[in-house]
Scaffold this active site. Structure first.
Site, short mmCIF file in Angstrom:
data_model
loop_
_atom_site.label_atom_id
_atom_site.label_comp_id
_atom_site.label_asym_id
_atom_site.label_seq_id
_atom_site.Cartn_x
_atom_site.Cartn_y
_atom_site.Cartn_z
N CYS A 2 -7.23 -5.45 18.55
CA CYS A 2 -6.20 -5.24 17.54
C CYS A 2 -5.68 -6.61 17.13
O CYS A 2 -5.96 -7.61 17.77
CB CYS A 2 -5.05 -4.40 18.09
SG CYS A 2 -5.58 -2.86 18.86
N ARG A 27 -10.02 -7.32 12.87
CA ARG A 27 -9.84 -6.94 14.27
C ARG A 27 -9.56 -5.45 14.45
O ARG A 27 -9.59 -4.96 15.57
CB ARG A 27 -8.68 -7.73 14.89
CG ARG A 27 -8.99 -9.19 15.13
CD ARG A 27 -7.76 -9.89 15.68
NE ARG A 27 -8.05 -11.27 16.04
CZ ARG A 27 -8.41 -11.68 17.25
NH1 ARG A 27 -8.54 -10.81 18.22
NH2 ARG A 27 -8.65 -12.95 17.48
N TRP A 74 -7.23 -1.05 16.29
CA TRP A 74 -8.53 -0.43 16.57
C TRP A 74 -8.31 0.45 17.80
O TRP A 74 -7.98 -0.03 18.87
CB TRP A 74 -9.59 -1.50 16.86
CG TRP A 74 -10.97 -0.94 17.03
CD1 TRP A 74 -11.88 -0.71 16.05
CD2 TRP A 74 -11.61 -0.56 18.26
NE1 TRP A 74 -13.06 -0.19 16.59
CE2 TRP A 74 -12.91 -0.10 17.94
CE3 TRP A 74 -11.22 -0.56 19.60
CZ2 TRP A 74 -13.81 0.35 18.90
CZ3 TRP A 74 -12.11 -0.11 20.55
CH2 TRP A 74 -13.38 0.34 20.20
N ASN A 98 -2.22 -5.55 21.99
CA ASN A 98 -3.67 -5.64 21.89
C ASN A 98 -4.21 -5.64 23.30
O ASN A 98 -3.80 -6.45 24.13
CB ASN A 98 -4.07 -6.95 21.17
CG ASN A 98 -5.58 -7.15 21.14
OD1 ASN A 98 -6.35 -6.22 21.35
ND2 ASN A 98 -5.99 -8.38 20.88
N GLY A 99 -5.16 -4.74 23.60
CA GLY A 99 -5.76 -4.69 24.93
C GLY A 99 -5.74 -3.29 25.49
O GLY A 99 -5.60 -2.30 24.76
N GLU A 480 -32.28 -6.46 16.50
CA GLU A 480 -31.22 -6.89 15.59
C GLU A 480 -31.31 -6.14 14.26
O GLU A 480 -30.28 -5.73 13.71
CB GLU A 480 -31.31 -8.40 15.36
CG GLU A 480 -30.43 -8.95 14.25
CD GLU A 480 -28.94 -8.76 14.46
OE1 GLU A 480 -28.17 -8.99 13.51
OE2 GLU A 480 -28.52 -8.36 15.58
N LYS A 484 -28.29 -3.79 12.83
CA LYS A 484 -27.66 -3.95 11.52
C LYS A 484 -27.69 -2.63 10.74
O LYS A 484 -26.71 -2.24 10.12
CB LYS A 484 -28.39 -5.02 10.71
CG LYS A 484 -28.06 -6.43 11.11
CD LYS A 484 -26.63 -6.79 10.73
CE LYS A 484 -26.13 -7.92 11.62
NZ LYS A 484 -25.83 -7.52 12.99
N GLU A 487 -25.26 -0.10 12.29
CA GLU A 487 -23.86 -0.52 12.18
C GLU A 487 -23.23 -0.13 10.85
O GLU A 487 -22.09 0.34 10.81
CB GLU A 487 -23.74 -2.04 12.34
CG GLU A 487 -23.76 -2.54 13.76
CD GLU A 487 -23.60 -4.05 13.81
OE1 GLU A 487 -22.79 -4.52 14.63
OE2 GLU A 487 -24.26 -4.77 13.04
N HIS A 503 -45.33 3.84 25.44
CA HIS A 503 -44.59 4.22 26.65
C HIS A 503 -43.36 5.07 26.32
O HIS A 503 -42.38 5.04 27.06
CB HIS A 503 -44.21 2.98 27.44
CG HIS A 503 -45.39 2.21 27.94
ND1 HIS A 503 -46.08 2.54 29.08
CD2 HIS A 503 -46.02 1.13 27.41
CE1 HIS A 503 -47.08 1.69 29.26
NE2 HIS A 503 -47.07 0.83 28.25
N LYS A 603 -14.42 -6.62 14.50
CA LYS A 603 -15.15 -7.89 14.51
C LYS A 603 -15.03 -8.61 15.84
O LYS A 603 -16.01 -9.13 16.36
CB LYS A 603 -14.61 -8.78 13.39
CG LYS A 603 -15.36 -10.09 13.21
CD LYS A 603 -16.73 -9.86 12.62
CE LYS A 603 -17.46 -11.14 12.34
NZ LYS A 603 -18.85 -10.91 11.92
#
Length: 608
Positions: A2, A27, A74, A98-99, A480, A484, A487, A503, A603
């Site tokens: 956040c 954020r 967030w 935040n946390g 990657e 992308k 996301e 496999h 982000k």
């Protein structure tokens, strides 16, 4: 994950808080809110969703006051609703957080047993109730703050207003970053220096365990025991000058097209263009004297590290241990003190990466930070910084930071090979010349492939799943590309080593499964083409990304073939990342998803 901002000002603060929150929206954008003190009373405005909703609410419900705190969220605990939005207010105390408060359930049960009435589903509200309980018991704001912090377990940064102390913000840090800004008769608080850049460039960083009392012209910082401590004042180089979309439709699009320029700047720091040699950037981390290398990171940065592993092992003959930081930090890895470590983070604040770095430092390893933000916690705590110089990256899905990380890792691998005597001077010169040529080739690719990618994206947007395959450095690049796509377009996508196709993943291949195969004409090309044949034989929809030599040799029918220029093997992952980025971007645009702020993502990941 956040964003926090606070101002103790000389005039009204609500609009400046809102502008600062706009710089923090990367954020979190589930909800946002602001609280101020005006006329001796706390006032609050909150809104669910994007920050524009709060902006409209403030037009209808203006907040006065020369002191205030703001928050963009967030969600971790509790749905992203207005009721759960910060600031939380209890008995004249406003809190933004935040946390994650790990022991919130225990604290909440204890507080409810004494009559506390919780209004939200968040872990953060326990902070306000703990403070309120202490104040009712006769404690001052400062005493209540210290007592509350002793009860919390977890990672947090906090900003707090007390209605009866209308000229003071209290703040605390234990994990997520928090910085105090110094103004002219004003003081500021923010989650990072960019938040405060238009307000001040004079900052003081809080370290873990610090808490602070901030007034209009002064501040005091205390440690976890309540002792006054001094922290140095810095001149921040953070700037918001470039944080605009310009003529582009999205930040992500702009950042894709910025890559040739920013990579040229990053390379100039790590190679000598005049002599075509790698630069010895640090004596603190001498690759000639290390027995092995540890690399750790999260998300896209981890995938950059995976590609870097191939380079360090091939060119420097240096054994590399790599893992995602969220696993690395808990593995209790036995590490040789003769090893060195690299940690990769765009923000420099990634919680798991920071914890992993601290573990390696405690084991006696020399630690390097490959970071975009040289004022970040990871950068400040590392023995040596390898800046990627990508500039501000606003789009949540990393593009230019990823390729700048790769460019720096490639330069470091060449330098390590030079230092260890595993490449000759001629080989060093040839590899560096390839890096020097890279920005020119990137401009050419970006100029030429857009029509093909847009056409391909329209077709790919109709699918619900996709596979990406590659060998060598194209394997992590396949992961990657899949990352992308998922996301920002929300299409389920997975990246695999092409040799692993038989496999398991081949069971998914049919006419409804597009398979994107990354196959530059390198030493793995023939084996990758064999895997492509296996996909085609089962009706898979093959999309081939190759180069001119590969296109000339591949006779297989594909639904699309994207042809790139022939390039040296060391720069192929960076060149081939461009069509993958554009593919994800245009699929998302076609589907109408939120490109820059995809759902559920933020982000800067400052919590576990």
């Amino acid at each position: 994950m956040c964003g926090i901002v606070g101002i103790v000002g000389r005039h009204s603060v609500s609009q400046r808080l809102l502008e600062a929150l706009k710089r923090l929206e990367y954020r979190g954008y589930d909800s946002a809110g602001i609280a101020t003190i005006s006329g001796g009373r706390l006032e609050r405005c909150r809104a669910q969703g994007k920050l524009v909703n709060l902006e409209m609410r403030l037009e209808q419900q203006p907040l006065n006051g020369m002191i205030g705190i703001g928050h963009t969220r967030w969600a971790t605990h509790g749905a992203p609703t207005e009721r759960n939005a910060h600031p939380h207010i209890v008995d004249g105390i406003a809190v933004v957080h935040n946390g994650i408060i790990e022991n919130f359930a225990e604290l909440k049960a204890e507080l409810e047993a004494t009559g506390a009435d919780f209004e939200t589903s968040t872990d953060s509200e326990v902070v306000a109730h703990l403070l309120a309980k202490s104040r009712r018991g006769g404690m001052s704001g400062r005493e209540a703050m210290h007592a509350m912090l002793k009860r919390l377990k977890g990672a947090f940064s906090l900003a707090i207003l007390f209605q009866d102390e209308p000229a003071t913000i209290m703040a605390a840090r234990n994990g997520p970053p928090l910085v105090i800004g110094h103004g002219d008769g004003e003081m500021f608080l923010g989650s990072d220096p960019i938040t405060l850049a238009p307000l001040t460039n004079e900052v003081t960083y809080l370290v873990d365990g610090d808490w602070a009392v901030i007034e209009k012209t002064d501040f005091r910082i205390f440690d976890s025991e309540g002792n006054v401590v001094a922290r140095p004042r810095h001149t921040s180089m953070a700037s918001v000058d470039r944080v605009t979309k310009g003529d582009y439709d999205h930040f992500m699009q702009k950042e894709i097209y910025e890559q040739p320029e920013v990579i040229a700047g990053a390379l100039a720091r790590h190679i000598d263009i005049a002599s075509n040699r790698a630069v010895q950037v640090s004596t603190e981390l001498n690759f000639a004297n290390v027995s092995s290398l540890v690399i750790s990171a999260c998300g896209t940065a981890y995938l950059a590290g995976l590609i870097g592993k191939y380079w360090f092992e091939r060119y420097a003959r240096l054994s590399v241990e790599i893992d995602v930081a969220s696993e690395f930090r808990y593995r209790d890895i036995p590490l040789s003190p003769h090893a060195a470590a690299l940690f990769i983070s765009q923000s420099g604040e990634t919680a798991d990466t920071l914890a992993s770095m601290r573990y390696c430092k405690a084991q006696g390893l020399k630690v390097g930070a490959v970071v975009n933000t040289s004022e970040s916690t990871i950068a400040r705590e590392a023995d040596v910084i390898f800046p990627i110089l990508a500039g501000p990256e606003i789009g949540v899905a990393s593009t230019k930071a990823f390729t700048c990380q790769l460019a720096v890792l490639a330069a470091l691998a060449i330098g390590a090979g030079k230092a260890r005597g595993t490449i000759t001077e001629d080989e060093e010169r040839q590899l560096v010349m390839s890096l020097i040529e890279m920005p020119r080739i990137m401009r050419r690719v970006l100029r030429n492939i857009r029509p093909k990618i847009e056409l391909l994206s329209k077709e790919l947007s109709g699918y619900s799943h996709a596979l990406f395959l590659g060998r060598g450095t194209s394997f992590p690049l396949a992961m990657e590309g899949a990352l992308k796509l998922k996301e920002i377009s929300y299409i389920h996508a997975e990246g695999y080593a092409a040799g692993e196709l038989k496999h398991g993943p081949i069971a998914l291949v049919d006419k409804n499964m597009p398979v994107i195969i990354i196959a530059p004409h390198d030493r793995f090309f023939d084996k990758t083409v064999s895997n492509m044949q296996e996909v085609a034989a089962r009706g898979g929809r093959v999309i081939l990304l190759t180069d001119e030599s590969g296109a000339a040799r591949s006779k297989l029918d594909t639904i699309h073939t994207v042809v790139l220029p022939d390039v040296e093997e060391i720069i192929a992952p960076i060149i081939f990342s461009l069509p993958l980025q554009l593919l994800a971007y245009y699929v998302a645009v076609t589907k109408g998803t939120d490109v820059d702020q995809p759902r559920n993502l933020a982000k800067s990941v400052t919590v576990e």
